[in-house]
Design a protein around this motif. Sequence first.
Motif, PDB file in Angstrom:
ATOM      1  N   GLY A  60      -2.645 -15.668  -0.476  1.00 55.43           N
ATOM      2  CA  GLY A  60      -3.871 -16.120  -1.135  1.00 55.43           C
ATOM      3  C   GLY A  60      -4.904 -15.016  -1.309  1.00 55.43           C
ATOM      4  O   GLY A  60      -6.089 -15.292  -1.484  1.00 55.43           O
ATOM      5  N   ILE A  61      -4.468 -13.755  -1.272  1.00 55.38           N
ATOM      6  CA  ILE A  61      -5.429 -12.647  -1.447  1.00 55.38           C
ATOM      7  C   ILE A  61      -5.513 -12.304  -2.935  1.00 55.38           C
ATOM      8  O   ILE A  61      -4.488 -12.121  -3.598  1.00 55.38           O
ATOM      9  N   ASN A  62      -6.738 -12.249  -3.459  1.00 52.05           N
ATOM     10  CA  ASN A  62      -6.910 -11.928  -4.876  1.00 52.05           C
ATOM     11  C   ASN A  62      -6.868 -10.416  -5.075  1.00 52.05           C
ATOM     12  O   ASN A  62      -7.595  -9.690  -4.409  1.00 52.05           O
ATOM     13  N   VAL A  63      -6.032  -9.990  -6.013  1.00 55.58           N
ATOM     14  CA  VAL A  63      -5.959  -8.566  -6.338  1.00 55.58           C
ATOM     15  C   VAL A  63      -6.660  -8.358  -7.667  1.00 55.58           C
ATOM     16  O   VAL A  63      -6.502  -9.157  -8.589  1.00 55.58           O
ATOM     17  N   ASP A  64      -7.473  -7.296  -7.748  1.00 58.24           N
ATOM     18  CA  ASP A  64      -8.188  -7.045  -9.002  1.00 58.24           C
ATOM     19  C   ASP A  64      -7.452  -5.959  -9.783  1.00 58.24           C
ATOM     20  O   ASP A  64      -6.551  -6.233 -10.553  1.00 58.24           O
ATOM     21  N   MET A  65      -7.801  -4.696  -9.555  1.00 57.20           N
ATOM     22  CA  MET A  65      -7.140  -3.627 -10.330  1.00 57.20           C
ATOM     23  C   MET A  65      -5.865  -3.162  -9.639  1.00 57.20           C
ATOM     24  O   MET A  65      -5.797  -3.164  -8.414  1.00 57.20           O
ATOM     25  N   ILE A  66      -4.915  -2.712 -10.449  1.00 55.12           N
ATOM     26  CA  ILE A  66      -3.670  -2.142  -9.893  1.00 55.12           C
ATOM     27  C   ILE A  66      -3.374  -0.838 -10.639  1.00 55.12           C
ATOM     28  O   ILE A  66      -3.462  -0.786 -11.866  1.00 55.12           O
ATOM     29  N   VAL A  67      -3.062   0.206  -9.885  1.00 54.68           N
ATOM     30  CA  VAL A  67      -2.684   1.474 -10.517  1.00 54.68           C
ATOM     31  C   VAL A  67      -1.445   2.007  -9.816  1.00 54.68           C
ATOM     32  O   VAL A  67      -1.342   1.935  -8.592  1.00 54.68           O
ATOM     33  N   GLN A  68      -0.499   2.535 -10.599  1.00 51.13           N
ATOM     34  CA  GLN A  68       0.682   3.154  -9.984  1.00 51.13           C
ATOM     35  C   GLN A  68       0.809   4.584 -10.495  1.00 51.13           C
ATOM     36  O   GLN A  68       0.793   4.822 -11.701  1.00 51.13           O
ATOM     37  N   ASN A  69       0.891   5.542  -9.556  1.00 48.85           N
ATOM     38  CA  ASN A  69       1.098   6.947  -9.942  1.00 48.85           C
ATOM     39  C   ASN A  69       2.521   7.330  -9.560  1.00 48.85           C
ATOM     40  O   ASN A  69       2.895   7.205  -8.398  1.00 48.85           O
ATOM     41  N   VAL A  70       3.289   7.805 -10.533  1.00 53.88           N
ATOM     42  CA  VAL A  70       4.684   8.143 -10.236  1.00 53.88           C
ATOM     43  C   VAL A  70       4.788   9.632  -9.936  1.00 53.88           C
ATOM     44  O   VAL A  70       4.256  10.464 -10.662  1.00 53.88           O
ATOM     45  N   SER A  71       5.467   9.953  -8.841  1.00 52.60           N
ATOM     46  CA  SER A  71       5.661  11.367  -8.512  1.00 52.60           C
ATOM     47  C   SER A  71       7.052  11.796  -9.001  1.00 52.60           C
ATOM     48  O   SER A  71       7.822  10.990  -9.488  1.00 52.60           O
ATOM     49  N   GLU A  72       7.365  13.065  -8.800  1.00 53.78           N
ATOM     50  CA  GLU A  72       8.616  13.558  -9.377  1.00 53.78           C
ATOM     51  C   GLU A  72       9.863  13.178  -8.581  1.00 53.78           C
ATOM     52  O   GLU A  72      10.954  13.117  -9.093  1.00 53.78           O
ATOM     53  N   GLN A  73       9.696  12.895  -7.315  1.00 51.03           N
ATOM     54  CA  GLN A  73      10.891  12.614  -6.493  1.00 51.03           C
ATOM     55  C   GLN A  73      11.296  11.137  -6.499  1.00 51.03           C
ATOM     56  O   GLN A  73      11.885  10.654  -5.540  1.00 51.03           O
ATOM     57  N   GLY A  74      10.958  10.430  -7.568  1.00 46.14           N
ATOM     58  CA  GLY A  74      11.345   9.023  -7.627  1.00 46.14           C
ATOM     59  C   GLY A  74      10.548   8.147  -6.690  1.00 46.14           C
ATOM     60  O   GLY A  74      10.975   7.047  -6.330  1.00 46.14           O
ATOM     61  N   LEU A  75       9.385   8.642  -6.274  1.00 46.51           N
ATOM     62  CA  LEU A  75       8.511   7.851  -5.414  1.00 46.51           C
ATOM     63  C   LEU A  75       7.191   7.601  -6.138  1.00 46.51           C
ATOM     64  O   LEU A  75       6.774   8.416  -6.965  1.00 46.51           O
ATOM     65  N   ALA A  76       6.541   6.495  -5.820  1.00 38.58           N
ATOM     66  CA  ALA A  76       5.278   6.171  -6.492  1.00 38.58           C
ATOM     67  C   ALA A  76       4.220   5.801  -5.446  1.00 38.58           C
ATOM     68  O   ALA A  76       4.550   5.336  -4.358  1.00 38.58           O
ATOM     69  N   ASP A  77       2.951   6.030  -5.788  1.00 39.03           N
ATOM     70  CA  ASP A  77       1.847   5.524  -4.975  1.00 39.03           C
ATOM     71  C   ASP A  77       1.305   4.297  -5.696  1.00 39.03           C
ATOM     72  O   ASP A  77       0.968   4.372  -6.879  1.00 39.03           O
ATOM     73  N   VAL A  78       1.230   3.170  -4.994  1.00 40.39           N
ATOM     74  CA  VAL A  78       0.704   1.950  -5.603  1.00 40.39           C
ATOM     75  C   VAL A  78      -0.661   1.653  -4.977  1.00 40.39           C
ATOM     76  O   VAL A  78      -0.769   1.511  -3.754  1.00 40.39           O
ATOM     77  N   SER A  79      -1.700   1.624  -5.819  1.00 36.62           N
ATOM     78  CA  SER A  79      -3.049   1.317  -5.328  1.00 36.62           C
ATOM     79  C   SER A  79      -3.528   0.027  -5.958  1.00 36.62           C
ATOM     80  O   SER A  79      -3.231  -0.249  -7.125  1.00 36.62           O
TER      81      SER A  79
END
Length: 410
Positions: free
Chosen positions: A287-306
């Motif tokens: 039940g937690i409301n999420v507002d903005m979402i951003v995903q930054n993809v790095s080169e090693q097939g990993l991403a940061d999800v904010s």
Amino acid sequence: MALLVQKFGGSSLATAEKVMRAAKRAVAQFEDGRQVVVVVSAQGDYTDHLIEMARAIHASPDPRELDALIAVGEQVSSALMALAIHKLGYGAISLTGAQAGIRTDEVSTKARIRTIDTARVRSELAEGRIVIVAGFQGVDREDNITTLGRGGSDTTAVALAAALGAERCDIFTDVEGIYTADPRIVPEARWTPSIDYDELLEMASLGAQVIHYRAVELAKRYDVVFRVRPSYNESEGTLVCNLSDQMEQVDVRGAALDAGEAKVTIRGVPDQPGVAARIFSRIARDGINVDMIVQNVSEQGLADVSFTVMESELTRAMDIAESLSDKLSAAGAESDSDIAKLSIVGIGMRSHAAVADKMFRALAEEGINILMISTSEIKLSCVIRRAAGEKALRAVHRAFELDRESQPEE
Ligand code: ADP
Ligand code: ASP
Ligand code: MG
């Protein structure tokens, strides 16, 4: 007989004198031959005080018990208001949300109104009483006390106006109405005589605390035309209604700042299909409301999800983010509360490519870095450092020349 709903906010009820003054406004309408329903908020910052009391005992209070506690503020106000009306020689009765027939879902601290059984309110009105309803609260299916989210008394007022088929709904507060930005932060902010539901909805959900966004949502759905007006003088305030026929002309209408969100980042998440779904379905389940979402993809097939959440839900969001990070073999989760969201709002904005450019330049000229960006049909939001929030709001207000034009009439 015409029926009127009046809502008084916390600052308009902060002292005994102010309660008496609000009571006189209700009585004046009753004397004019109307049935009057008054919705009240807790006095001053009493709700904050109650939340502090809970936190002094438990850092992460149980939401059901928190609701039982914070609903008290509105009950204090409603009984005081009834007494004030008695003192003026008129009949009045205070009702809790439950007594006024307000049924909500089970989501403690941000419940939504499901139904209103108006029988009791109508019978009290028919007896010639002014009815005072405690705002912000209702009861769920099992009669647990629930609250509607901070600022939720506005929603009680609009919902009652819709359910009772009120002729008018007046939201009395401590400013002259709706401005292009919070007049306490931007002294040159401009008052507006009328505003469209959609624009106010965006402004309210983007942090302009002047009105609870769900009140605007309900008003739009049920065609409740309402006013946001000052409690300390006779000004008519701002009319909130459907202005869609004027929309083509509108560009940027206002700016808002929300310093109540925090950012959560899960680092080094495998960049694969289904991962985002897994993260956000887990968060939604709580039940937690999420507002903005951003995903930054790095080169090693990993991403940061904010993503951003309400600061009051950060502890719970971080618990989930940490456990998800373990399960996804990610690099860890971190939080950042030192953020603010600055937004500009206006119908027809998207067709003006120059709008984003102007906003980014205004921030750049103040040396303000942008951490996240999101856009929609009628708004553009940037997450920035919290300390820069007020300066940024003033800069953007200036850049879009929102300070031009009319002042309120008495
Ligand atoms: P109440 O206690 O009456 O519910 P609130 O404090 O919730 O009042 O809301 C009123 C406040 O909203 C004002 O004092 C003002 O500082 C703030 N505010 C923020 N944005 C705006 C805006 N765009 N127009 C008017 N007031 C705003
Ligand atoms: N008293 C509640 C609050 O402070 C509800 C309201 O004021 O509308 O959030
Ligand atoms: Mg309010």
